[in-house]
Design a protein around this motif. Structure first.
Motif, PDB file in Angstrom:
ATOM      1  N   MET A   1      75.292  -5.576  75.603  1.00 49.45           N
ATOM      2  CA  MET A   1      76.697  -5.667  75.922  1.00 49.45           C
ATOM      3  C   MET A   1      76.961  -6.779  76.947  1.00 49.45           C
ATOM      4  O   MET A   1      77.937  -7.504  76.828  1.00 49.45           O
ATOM      5  N   ILE A   2      76.074  -6.874  77.929  1.00 46.45           N
ATOM      6  CA  ILE A   2      76.240  -7.911  78.954  1.00 46.45           C
ATOM      7  C   ILE A   2      76.146  -9.297  78.323  1.00 46.45           C
ATOM      8  O   ILE A   2      76.905 -10.200  78.682  1.00 46.45           O
ATOM      9  N   SER A   3      75.240  -9.456  77.364  1.00 44.72           N
ATOM     10  CA  SER A   3      75.107 -10.745  76.677  1.00 44.72           C
ATOM     11  C   SER A   3      76.370 -11.087  75.889  1.00 44.72           C
ATOM     12  O   SER A   3      76.797 -12.247  75.870  1.00 44.72           O
ATOM     13  N   LEU A   4      76.971 -10.096  75.268  1.00 49.45           N
ATOM     14  CA  LEU A   4      78.214 -10.335  74.525  1.00 49.45           C
ATOM     15  C   LEU A   4      79.356 -10.740  75.454  1.00 49.45           C
ATOM     16  O   LEU A   4      80.114 -11.665  75.150  1.00 49.45           O
ATOM     17  N   VAL A   5      79.448 -10.056  76.579  1.00 52.97           N
ATOM     18  CA  VAL A   5      80.490 -10.400  77.554  1.00 52.97           C
ATOM     19  C   VAL A   5      80.234 -11.803  78.113  1.00 52.97           C
ATOM     20  O   VAL A   5      81.162 -12.595  78.269  1.00 52.97           O
ATOM     21  N   GLY A   6      78.971 -12.119  78.390  1.00 55.46           N
ATOM     22  CA  GLY A   6      78.633 -13.463  78.866  1.00 55.46           C
ATOM     23  C   GLY A   6      78.962 -14.537  77.842  1.00 55.46           C
ATOM     24  O   GLY A   6      79.458 -15.607  78.180  1.00 55.46           O
ATOM     25  N   GLY A   7      78.692 -14.246  76.576  1.00 55.01           N
ATOM     26  CA  GLY A   7      79.038 -15.194  75.510  1.00 55.01           C
ATOM     27  C   GLY A   7      80.540 -15.383  75.396  1.00 55.01           C
ATOM     28  O   GLY A   7      81.029 -16.515  75.223  1.00 55.01           O
ATOM     29  N   ALA A   8      81.291 -14.293  75.495  1.00 56.19           N
ATOM     30  CA  ALA A   8      82.753 -14.382  75.445  1.00 56.19           C
ATOM     31  C   ALA A   8      83.276 -15.166  76.648  1.00 56.19           C
ATOM     32  O   ALA A   8      84.209 -15.973  76.520  1.00 56.19           O
ATOM     33  N   GLU A   9      82.673 -14.947  77.806  1.00 54.52           N
ATOM     34  CA  GLU A   9      83.055 -15.701  79.011  1.00 54.52           C
ATOM     35  C   GLU A   9      82.843 -17.190  78.794  1.00 54.52           C
ATOM     36  O   GLU A   9      83.729 -18.005  79.063  1.00 54.52           O
ATOM     37  N   CYS A  10      81.667 -17.552  78.301  1.00 53.57           N
ATOM     38  CA  CYS A  10      81.355 -18.970  78.070  1.00 53.57           C
ATOM     39  C   CYS A  10      82.308 -19.590  77.060  1.00 53.57           C
ATOM     40  O   CYS A  10      82.802 -20.702  77.258  1.00 53.57           O
TER      41      CYS A  10
END
Length: 172
Positions: free
Chosen positions: A1-10
Motif C-alpha cells: 500500500m505504501i508503494s502505491l501511495v508513493g507511486g501516486a505521489e510521484c
C-alpha cells in the motif's frame, strides 16, 4: 500500500511540475494532492516504526493515540513549511520567516526519529530477553534503514531550506 501511495505521489507531483514547466501555471490542486499523499506515506512509515515494539507487548496503553497526535503535529508543521516555501518562490519572503517555519519541522522530525529508534531498541531488548535472537536480528537492520532515512530526510530538508534559486528570486 505504501508503494502505491508513493507511486501516486510521484505521478501527481510529476504532472504538477510538468505543467508548471510547460505552461508556467501552477496546479495548486496537484501540488496539494501530492503533498497529502507524501504526508500519508511518511505517516504510515513512521507509524510502523513507532509501533514496532507493540508486537512484543512493551507498548503502554494509549500509544496509538500518542503516535497519531505526534504524526498529525508533524504533518501540520510540514504543510506550514511547504506553504512558506511555495510563497518564497513567488514573493519576497525573508529568511527569518522561512527559518521560523522550519523549526517545528526540525523539532518534530527529530522527536519522531528518536521515538522510532527508542521503540525499535525496546523491541530488540524484549526479544533478546526472551532468547529470540533470530527475530531480534531484524530490528538492528531495520534501525540501519531508519538511520539512512533520517540522513536522507535531513539532506532533503537542508536542500529545501537553502535552495539558492529561491533566494535569488526573492531579492528581485
Amino acid at each position: 500500500m505504501i508503494s502505491l501511495v508513493g507511486g501516486a505521489e510521484c505521478a501527481t507531483l510529476f504532472y504538477a511540475y510538468d505543467a508548471l514547466n510547460k505552461t508556467g501555471d501552477r496546479s495548486e490542486a496537484c501540488f496539494l494532492a501530492g503533498s497529502v499523499l507524501s504526508l500519508l506515506k511518511v505517516g504510515w512509515l513512521f507509524r510502523g516504526a513507532l509501533l514496532a515494539s507493540k508486537a512484543f507487548g512493551d507498548i503502554p496503553l494509549g500509544s496509538d493515540l500518542k503516535a497519531q497526535m505526534a504524526l498529525t503535529l508533524y504533518a501540520v508543521a510540514v504543510l506550514n513549511f511547504w506553504s512558506v516555501s511555495r510563497l518564497r518562490s513567488s514573493y519576497a519572503v525573508d529568511e527569518t520567516t522561512v527559518i521560523a517555519s522550519a523549526i517545528p519541522v526540525v523539532v518534530s522530525g527529530i522527536a519522531l526519529f528518536a521515538w522510532a529508534f527508542r521503540s525499535m531498541a525496546t523491541g530488540w531488548q524484549s526479544l533478546m530477553e526472551r532468547k529470540a535472537a533470530k527475530q531480534a536480528a531484524l530490528l538492528p537492520r531495520s534501525s540501519l534503514v531508519l538511520a539512512a532515512a533520517a540522513l536522507g530526510a535531513a539532506a532533503a530538508f537542508a536542500a529545501q531550506l537553502a535552495e539558492p534559486t529561491l533566494a535569488a528570486d526573492a531579492s528581485t
